[in-house]
Structure formats: C-alpha cells, structure tokens
Motif scaffolding. Structure first.
Motif, PDB file in Angstrom:
ATOM      1  N   GLU A 109      20.525  19.012  -0.996  1.00 22.54           N
ATOM      2  CA  GLU A 109      19.438  19.787  -0.437  1.00 22.54           C
ATOM      3  C   GLU A 109      18.273  19.764  -1.406  1.00 22.54           C
ATOM      4  O   GLU A 109      18.452  19.940  -2.616  1.00 22.54           O
ATOM      5  CB  GLU A 109      19.906  21.228  -0.190  1.00 22.54           C
ATOM      6  N   VAL A 114      25.076  22.063  -4.028  1.00 27.88           N
ATOM      7  CA  VAL A 114      24.086  21.095  -3.604  1.00 27.88           C
ATOM      8  C   VAL A 114      23.419  20.477  -4.807  1.00 27.88           C
ATOM      9  O   VAL A 114      23.315  21.078  -5.869  1.00 27.88           O
ATOM     10  CB  VAL A 114      23.022  21.744  -2.684  1.00 27.88           C
ATOM     11  N   ARG A 166      18.213  18.752   4.078  1.00 24.72           N
ATOM     12  CA  ARG A 166      19.635  18.859   3.726  1.00 24.72           C
ATOM     13  C   ARG A 166      20.398  17.721   4.379  1.00 24.72           C
ATOM     14  O   ARG A 166      20.303  17.525   5.585  1.00 24.72           O
ATOM     15  CB  ARG A 166      20.213  20.190   4.195  1.00 24.72           C
TER      16      ARG A 166
END
Length: 228
Positions: free
Chosen positions: A150, A131, A161
């Motif tokens: 995220e 992420v 997210r």
C-alpha cells in the motif's frame, strides 16, 4: 468452534463477549462443520454517523467455505444481531446449494452487460496484513500469496493497494455463489471455461452481469484458429 473477537478503535467489554458466545449457537446449528468465527467490532468516530457508529463484521470458516456479513447500528448488540441475521441467511444458502448440487443444480443465468464498479470499496475477507509503503514495490514489486502493498501517490490523498490472491479457476455459477457468501457487489475470478480474468457483479434485483478481459492479440489468435 473457535470464536475470535477483535476490536478496532473500541474496547471489547466482557458483557459483549458473553453475548457473542451465547448467540453463536445459531451458526453451529446451520453449519455444524464451522471451525472458526471471526468477530470484528469497530467504532466510527464521526459524530455525524452516530446512528451507525458501531460496526460488526462476522467471518465464518467452515471447511473450504468462507461466509461473511457485516452491519452497523447504534450499539454493538444491535449491530451484532443485524450482522448475524445476514450471516445465517448466507449460511443457509450455502447449505441449500450443497443439497441442490446433489439434485443436478441449474446454474443462475447472467447477463454480459456493462460493468458498473461498486460506489464504495469494501474490506476483503482476508483481514489486515503488514504493508510495504515503498512506491516501487506498490507499482512493480512481486507479491507472494496473501501479501499486499500500500502506498500514497505523491503528495495526494490517493492510496494504491495491491494484493495477491491465489484461487483455482471456476465457472460463472461458482463465482456468483462465492460473491453471495462474502456479501460483496462483485467478485473477481478466472473463468475456467475461457481462461480469462473475469468479474461477476450485481446489476439490480436478482440480475447479475459478467465482465471478461482479454488482449487484442489473443482475440485475433482465437479468431484465426476458428477460421483454420
């Protein structure tokens, strides 16, 4: 069929690996075209959740079909049995549906009622990805297929997210089918009949609903076209 075991906050013992391998013949019996099954074993550290401390998630890939089930229990073997019961039931539904479609399958009726979001967010079937914790990318960044970002909102515990899924437009009936296979309370899709982003969801019992989104400008345009 390939069996992939993953442990989260728990070490997978060889005894459990042997149990998994011995029980997976239930999958191949119902779905002989199954190519891979992902088994994720996780442990909840909260002592208050002792009775459901161990969770097993099963994801089967059979051709273009993905079927998922999960369950929690006191130990990994009983959690596996519960998850496997759910999984085999959904695999049978998938098999029976293919047979029904050959016999002019009738779509399940749904009610376009008020959408009630599920009370608990569940993990998606794609697994965990790297992420990007940049707030700018989480809000406005472009994502590639399967990518996610995220980020925390300021100093709050809130986490946003975003993830991009690529999927062909489908009918409401097909969306209900996909929702049942992955075991979620809702399923987001693009309605091929209207071109609108839509959600099908469980209401109660065997009752379902569908919720569609459109812009005021587009609705006004469609109304003008009907009058013309």
């Amino acid at each position: 069929m390939d069996i992939v075991l993953t442990g989260r906050h728990i070490q997978i013992k060889q005894k459990f690996r042997d149990v998994v391998e011995s029980k997976m013949n239930r999958v191949t019996t119902i779905a002989p075209d199954a190519q891979r099954v992902q088994v994720v074993l996780s442990h909840e550290g909260n002592p208050r959740l002792h009775d459901t401390a161990v969770r097993v998630e099963l994801t089967v890939v059979a051709g273009s079909t993905v079927v998922r089930a999960e369950a929690s229990s006191l130990d990994e073997v009983s959690a596996l049995d519960l998850a496997l019961d759910k999984l085999t039931l959904r695999l049978r539904r998938a098999r029976d549906r293919r047979k029904d479609h050959r016999k002019n399958y009738t779509p399940v009726p749904v009610d376009a009622g008020k959408f009630v979001p599920p009370s608990e967010e569940r993990e998606d079937i794609m697994g965990d990805e790297d992420v990007d914790n940049s707030p700018a990318s989480a809000v406005a960044g472009d994502l590639g297929p399967g990518e996610s970002v995220e980020v925390h909102v300021g100093d709050t515990p809130i986490v946003i997210r975003r993830k991009l899924h690529v999927a062909e437009p489908m009918s409401i009936d097909e969306a209900l089918y996909e929702m049942e296979l992955i075991g979620h309370d809702f399923f987001l899709f693009v309605n091929k009949d209207t071109g609108r982003p839509s959600v099908v969801y469980h209401r109660h019992g065997w009752s379902y609903g569908v919720f569609e989104i459109d812009t005021p400008e587009n609705i006004k345009k469609l109304e003008e076209e009907r009058k013309a």
